[in-house]
Scaffold this motif. Structure first.
Motif, short mmCIF file in Angstrom:
data_model
loop_
_atom_site.label_atom_id
_atom_site.label_comp_id
_atom_site.label_asym_id
_atom_site.label_seq_id
_atom_site.Cartn_x
_atom_site.Cartn_y
_atom_site.Cartn_z
N ALA A 62 0.85 -1.19 0.00
CA ALA A 62 0.00 0.00 0.00
C ALA A 62 0.88 1.23 0.00
O ALA A 62 2.04 1.18 0.43
N GLU A 63 0.33 2.33 -0.50
CA GLU A 63 1.03 3.61 -0.46
C GLU A 63 0.88 4.19 0.95
O GLU A 63 -0.23 4.25 1.50
N ASP A 100 -1.52 7.57 6.50
CA ASP A 100 -2.66 7.11 5.72
C ASP A 100 -2.18 5.99 4.80
O ASP A 100 -1.05 6.01 4.30
N ARG A 102 -3.16 3.68 1.30
CA ARG A 102 -3.99 3.54 0.10
C ARG A 102 -3.59 2.27 -0.61
O ARG A 102 -2.44 2.11 -1.03
N SER A 105 -8.39 0.74 -4.51
CA SER A 105 -9.50 1.66 -4.26
C SER A 105 -9.76 1.88 -2.78
O SER A 105 -10.65 2.65 -2.40
N HIS A 106 -8.98 1.23 -1.94
CA HIS A 106 -9.18 1.34 -0.49
C HIS A 106 -8.29 2.43 0.09
O HIS A 106 -7.08 2.41 -0.08
N GLU A 107 -8.91 3.37 0.78
CA GLU A 107 -8.18 4.41 1.48
C GLU A 107 -8.43 4.25 2.98
O GLU A 107 -9.58 4.22 3.42
#
Length: 271
Positions: A62-63, A100, A102, A105-107
């Motif tokens: 994830a980012e 956070d 990401r 499509s999940h944040e």
């Protein structure tokens, strides 16, 4: 001088603690694996008694970006509240950077935390409740990560136990199951047939324990201390199969007698 172990636990509670785990740890979102690590640690933020997973940043698909400041999450929080595993992950008690996440499509705002600690450099603490499913090896983990220093022992007993609420008898048995759980008060689990169901109403509240399973609750109507007073693990985990069809009550809000001696209920927590 001999060391009394449990007070030593409370002495280190204000510190950031961690324990490596050899287990493969995975987290999933929408059916996709977002976290996959064989180098995870169990991290305990200061004043927290339940662990959370922390993994090297490279094991997260994830980012990761710095989260925007959102005031002081600890403002007005009493010390004992942080010991509840349901308390928000965002109430961090160690210095560090909220993150956070990401993934596709999940944040997931604020679902990560990078502590400012040399021993955990490169690690990211992760919000257990932000993900759909967690696995240790191939076993699903519920509620929160299991603590390797935590035990739950359920012992059959022949002691006479009864529980009252302001003098009203709620349950009485000569076949109690006594549950001794690390750093928690002992609990009495009554056979269903020894409970007065006429005074209990089903509640909508549910809780999940990673050691015992999913619990349903009952209340005593019309009494301020009667809300969600009794519970039973309807969906029991294999390690706690003895709790099936047993009911327990919060001793802290009731009067408990063991062999006709009223019990003095004291909290094990030290702040």
């Amino acid at each position: 001088m001999a060391l009394h172990i449990s007070p030593s636990f409370w002495k280190i509670l204000p510190e950031l603690r961690y324990e490596p785990t050899p287990r493969r740890i995975r987290a999933q979102l929408g059916g996709n694996t977002v976290v996959d690590s064989t180098h995870a640690v169990l991290a305990y933020e200061p004043r927290r008694v339940t662990p959370i997973y922390a993994v090297p940043a490279g094991d997260i698909s994830a980012e990761l970006t710095a989260a925007a400041p959102d005031g002081d999450p600890l403002a007005g929080v009493p010390p004992e509240a942080l010991m509840d595993p349901r308390y928000p992950f965002s109430a961090h008690t160690a210095p560090g950077q909220p993150l956070d996440l990401r993934a596709g499509s999940h944040e997931l705002p604020g679902a990560g935390f990078r502590p400012e600690d040399a021993d955990l450099a490169g690690y990211v603490l992760l919000d257990f409740n932000a993900f759909d499913r967690w696995l240790e090896e191939d076993q699903v983990v519920q509620g929160h990560p299991r603590d390797p220093f935590h035990r739950v022992d359920a012992l059959d007993s022949s002691r006479a136990v009864r529980v009252h609420l302001d003098g009203q008898l709620l349950a009485e048995t000569r076949q109690p199951l006594l549950v001794y759980e690390t750093m928690l008060p002992p609990r009495t689990y009554f056979p269903r047939g020894d409970v007065d169901w006429d005074v209990l109403n089903a509640s909508t509240f549910r809780s999940v324990c990673p050691y015992k399973g999913t619990a349903n609750y009952w209340s005593v109507a019309g009494h301020p201390a009667g809300t969600d007073l009794a519970w039973s693990y309807e969906a029991v985990l294999p390690d706690s199969a003895q709790l099936k069809d047993r009911v327990s009550f919060f001793d802290e809000r009731t009067e408990v007698y063991v062999d006709d001696i009223k019990q003095e209920i004291t909290s094990l927590f030290r702040f």
